[in-house]
Design an enzyme around this catalytic site. Structure first.
Site, PDB file in Angstrom:
ATOM      1  N   HIS A 242      38.509 -43.298 -18.552  1.00 61.86           N
ATOM      2  CA  HIS A 242      38.412 -42.450 -17.360  1.00 61.86           C
ATOM      3  C   HIS A 242      38.035 -41.003 -17.701  1.00 61.86           C
ATOM      4  CE1 HIS A 242      40.245 -45.621 -14.946  1.00 61.86           C
ATOM      5  NE2 HIS A 242      41.285 -45.654 -15.747  1.00 61.86           N
ATOM      6  N   ASP A 243      38.911 -40.319 -18.423  1.00 59.48           N
ATOM      7  CA  ASP A 243      38.764 -38.871 -18.567  1.00 59.48           C
ATOM      8  C   ASP A 243      37.567 -38.414 -19.403  1.00 59.48           C
ATOM      9  OD1 ASP A 243      40.915 -38.306 -16.895  1.00 59.48           O
ATOM     10  OD2 ASP A 243      42.356 -38.509 -18.518  1.00 59.48           O
TER      11      ASP A 243
END
Length: 308
Positions: A242-243
């Site tokens: 995700h990040d």
């Protein structure tokens, strides 16, 4: 064409395995000058997220970058329980050194205010990898400083995808929906990287092996972090990265499909908290809704294995 030089950047984060990967990618990329790392409670409590930020900087030999502790709880509701998928230490038990520097004595929001007022308007970007509490506090409490942000790139939300903590809610926005609402409604330049994109970015074990074989310490560490992010030994792909998509978007926006949507954030019930709604009365936000997953993984590998 000459390189325009690195962008002065603040990373606001709750490390977190995927946060750690994003931070190491940023440290490996000459496109960013990291002014500081501000921490927020989210994946795990504030003391641990702050310690993990210091551990990552110690590993990378970048103790020159300050760590500033931020919000220990959401703006107006109880904080979430720690996410088990990141382990008791928040980074999957991967071995990292102890921090060599103490966090700065200032509150994260006060430090961001000073930085933004000291730099030309638009000169500082914010990469938001966790709940948006610190950013919302800056907007609400220090508006003259907040309006000087160049842009915010935030991982959060789900538009057309099912949520990961509720039918329509993604963890970062769900953890502090009032903060998310304040940031979305602020009118500041905002790029949102939701689950619609991040779920298309998953690493294979072959990808991990290539990082480990590169001879580059940062790449090998990212390989170890991704390895801890597999649900089981039988899985062929990792959980979504995700990040790191925040940094990957900043490096190569052409690999993402962006649409401008008018959005509002649900600040109501627990089940619906943090859900995004496309709403003609909402605020315009640039939202990533597509990605070339293979190309961004290739970019991640190249940046981690290149000479800085």
């Amino acid at each position: 064409m000459p390189h325009p030089g690195p962008r002065l950047t603040v990373i606001d984060t709750d490390p977190g395995i995927d946060d750690a990967i994003g931070i190491l990618l940023a440290l490996a990329s000459r496109d960013f000058e990291i002014a500081g790392i501000t921490t927020v409670a989210g994946n795990i409590g504030i003391e641990t997220t702050t310690r993990n930020a210091g551990r990552l900087l110690a590993f990378a030999g970048r103790e020159d970058i300050p760590v500033l502790q931020g919000a220990s709880a959401p703006l107006s509701r109880p904080g979430p329980e720690p996410l088990n998928l990141h382990g008791r230490d928040g980074i999957g038990g991967v071995a990292l050194p102890h921090p060599t520097q103490k966090p700065g004595s200032q509150d994260a929001v006060e430090w961001m205010e000073e930085l933004l007022l000291a730099q030309p308007a638009g000169a500082v970007d914010v990469f938001a990898l966790g709940p948006l509490t610190n950013i919302a506090r800056l907007i609400l409490e220090k508006p003259d400083a907040a309006k000087r942000i160049g842009r915010i790139i935030a991982m959060g939300g789900a538009v057309h995808e099912h949520g990961n903590v509720g039918p329509r809610s993604e963890f970062n926005l769900w953890a502090d929906p009032e903060a998310a609402s304040a940031v979305v409604a602020s009118g500041l330049p905002l790029v949102l990287i939701p689950l619609d994109v991040t779920r298309r970015v998953r690493a294979t074990r072959e990808f991990i092996a290539a990082l480990g074989a590169s001879g580059k310490p940062l790449a090998a560490m990212v390989g170890s972090l991704i390895d801890s992010y597999f649900e089981s030994a039988a899985n062929r792909e990792s959980r979504p990265l995700h990040d790191p998509c925040v940094m990957l978007y900043a490096l190569a926006p052409e690999l993402f499909r962006i649409e401008t949507l008018r959005l509002s954030v649900d600040t109501g019930s627990v089940e619906g908290a943090g859900a995004l709604t496309i709403d003609e009365l909402g605020s315009p936000v640039d939202v990533a809704l597509g990605v070339d997953g293979a190309a961004v993984l290739d970019l991640l590998a190249r940046r981690l294995t290149q000479e800085r």
